[in-house]
Design an enzyme around this catalytic site. Structure first.
Site, mmCIF file in Angstrom:
data_model
loop_
_atom_site.group_PDB
_atom_site.id
_atom_site.type_symbol
_atom_site.label_atom_id
_atom_site.label_comp_id
_atom_site.label_asym_id
_atom_site.label_seq_id
_atom_site.Cartn_x
_atom_site.Cartn_y
_atom_site.Cartn_z
ATOM 1 N N HIS A 26 48.915 44.424 36.850
ATOM 2 C CA HIS A 26 48.486 43.437 36.945
ATOM 3 C C HIS A 26 49.287 43.202 38.356
ATOM 4 C CE1 HIS A 26 48.161 39.841 34.036
ATOM 5 N NE2 HIS A 26 47.447 39.709 34.785
ATOM 6 N N HIS A 82 45.606 40.552 40.298
ATOM 7 C CA HIS A 82 45.015 40.119 41.003
ATOM 8 C C HIS A 82 45.259 40.316 42.626
ATOM 9 C CE1 HIS A 82 43.776 38.356 37.147
ATOM 10 N NE2 HIS A 82 45.103 38.515 37.405
ATOM 11 N N HIS A 91 42.934 40.602 29.301
ATOM 12 C CA HIS A 91 44.118 39.427 29.400
ATOM 13 C C HIS A 91 43.486 38.379 28.056
ATOM 14 C CE1 HIS A 91 44.109 39.434 33.672
ATOM 15 N NE2 HIS A 91 44.795 38.869 33.547
ATOM 16 N N GLU A 113 47.966 34.782 26.621
ATOM 17 C CA GLU A 113 48.485 34.694 28.393
ATOM 18 C C GLU A 113 48.795 33.101 27.715
ATOM 19 O OE1 GLU A 113 46.206 34.489 31.313
ATOM 20 O OE2 GLU A 113 48.582 33.495 32.388
ATOM 21 N N ASP A 139 50.931 39.322 39.544
ATOM 22 C CA ASP A 139 49.964 38.799 38.875
ATOM 23 C C ASP A 139 49.189 38.781 39.928
ATOM 24 O OD1 ASP A 139 48.357 37.789 37.111
ATOM 25 O OD2 ASP A 139 49.038 36.071 35.709
ATOM 26 N N ASP A 140 49.367 37.476 40.333
ATOM 27 C CA ASP A 140 49.467 36.591 41.237
ATOM 28 C C ASP A 140 50.644 36.432 42.082
ATOM 29 O OD1 ASP A 140 46.353 36.214 40.773
ATOM 30 O OD2 ASP A 140 47.309 35.333 38.832
HETATM 31 N N1 HPA Z 1 45.006 34.207 34.384
HETATM 32 C C1 HPA Z 1 44.247 34.734 33.991
HETATM 33 N N2 HPA Z 1 43.227 34.961 35.342
HETATM 34 C C2 HPA Z 1 43.864 35.010 36.266
HETATM 35 C C3 HPA Z 1 44.878 35.007 36.108
HETATM 36 C C4 HPA Z 1 45.739 34.629 35.330
HETATM 37 O O1 HPA Z 1 47.105 34.802 35.041
HETATM 38 N N3 HPA Z 1 45.132 35.549 37.663
HETATM 39 C C5 HPA Z 1 43.630 35.541 38.482
HETATM 40 N N4 HPA Z 1 43.050 34.914 37.333
HETATM 41 ZN ZN ZN Z 2 46.381 38.313 35.858
#
Ligand code: HPA
Ligand code: ZN
Length: 336
Positions: free
Chosen positions: A16, A18, A196, A199, A277-278
């Protein structure tokens, strides 16, 4: 072996991530200069200071703004290769990376420019580091399904390079059902579906992702825990979940990591993995995520090894590739 050494030396996969979320402020400045773009920040420190998010949307606003410096094939190569170099240093052996083509085509960058830069970096990482990589195209859920169909058509010309399709961006108010038709077409075209879900959105969105999109993996999934029948189902079907602790903390999904549901997920028999994630926006790459959640929940050695092993089981490697990766992993586990 202490926990930190175990985390750092353990072979692992990241599932996971991006790629646009790996854009470090230093690279943002360098690419802005290279491409003659002006940023509204005057220093790396002022960018980092802005990464104080109250919600997913707060983050997304800066995330889309930041990626405006990515213009050329070389930019996408540099971004992706920098991430893969870091993963090599963190003993990551396999990655499955999201990209957001609509965030680039929407500002005039061609789909092929984005894809070719990323794939160039995958090829180089395979030969330089022996890291394998798969690409997951994400549809932006805040945009209409018709635009996702346009993107899917572009992806269909590049099936050799794109393995799966996902769903990301603003979750609340944009349920999986909005994308039922485009995911059906994507599955028929041979793409593996993921999304996703749960969340910020409710457990019902996780149900929709499973029932309507037929996802083979759930990204995040935290709020699935609010529905015991759903948890039992995800456990029974062993649908993997890609959990991102530092993201959950920074986006106020779980402000206190001591209250993070990861151990509850493991105890419920869910196939959970730890991911970043990021990482540029959330304060750490995969090993930082492992270290933070280990410290918060006092995870023991066997829990850490289970998470590492899960990362390969939950991957989209072929059965033979999985067996080979798990052999290496089990030899490592036997040596600690
Ligand atoms: N959630 C949803 N969209 C996203 C995320 C995330 O954590 N990171 C980049 N796009
Ligand atoms: Zn994500």
């Amino acid at each position: 072996m202490d926990s930190r050494t175990l985390i750092e030396t353990m072979p692992k996969a990241e599932l996971h991530l991006h790629i646009e979320g790996t854009l470090e402020p230093e690279m943002m400045f360098a690419l802005a200069k290279r491409n003659g773009i002006s940023l509204r920040y005057d220093s790396v420190e002022s960018i980092r200071k802005a990464y104080d998010f109250g919600s997913l949307q707060d983050f997304l606003d800066l995330y889309y703004e930041g990626m405006s410096v990515l213009i050329t094939r070389q930019d996408f190569f540099d971004l992706t290769f920098a991430y893969l170099e870091k993963m090599n240093a963190q003993n990551v052996r396999h990655v499955e990376i999201f990209f957001d083509p609509q965030a680039h085509t929407g500002r005039g960058i061609s789909f092929d420019t984005v894809l070719s830069g990323i794939i160039d970096a995958f090829d180089r990482a395979r030969s330089d580091f022996g890291i394998s990589a798969k690409l997951i195209l994400c549809f932006l859920r805040h945009l209409p399904e018709e635009e996702a169909f346009v993107t899917l058509k572009q992806a269909c010309r590049c099936k050799d390079h794109i393995f799966a399709v996902g769903l990301d961006s603003s979750e609340k108010g944009h349920p999986p059902s909005k994308f039922e038709r485009v995911f059906r077409e994507a599955r028929e075209q041979g793409f593996v579906p993921v999304a996703h879900a749960g969340e910020e959105g409710p457990a019902a969105y996780v149900c929709e992702a499973i029932d309507l999109l037929q996802v083979q993996r759930i990204d995040h999934g935290n709020r699935a825990l609010e529905d015991p029948a759903l948890v039992a189902r995800i456990a029974r079907q062993q649908i993997p979940m890609t959990v991102c602790p530092l993201s959950n903390r920074r986006l106020q999904v779980t402000p206190d990591l001591k209250k993070h549901p990861l151990r509850a997920m493991l105890n419920a028999g869910l196939l959970v993995t730890v991911n970043s994630d990021d990482p540029s926006y959330f304060g750490g790459y995969i090993n930082d995520n492992f270290i933070a959640i280990q410290e918060a929940l006092d995870l023991n050695q066997s829990e850490l090894l289970a998470l590492g092993r899960n990362s390969f089981i939950a991957s989209f490697l072929s059965d033979a590739e999985k067996r080979a990766a798990l052999d290496v992993f089990d030899r490592f586990a036997a040596s600690v």
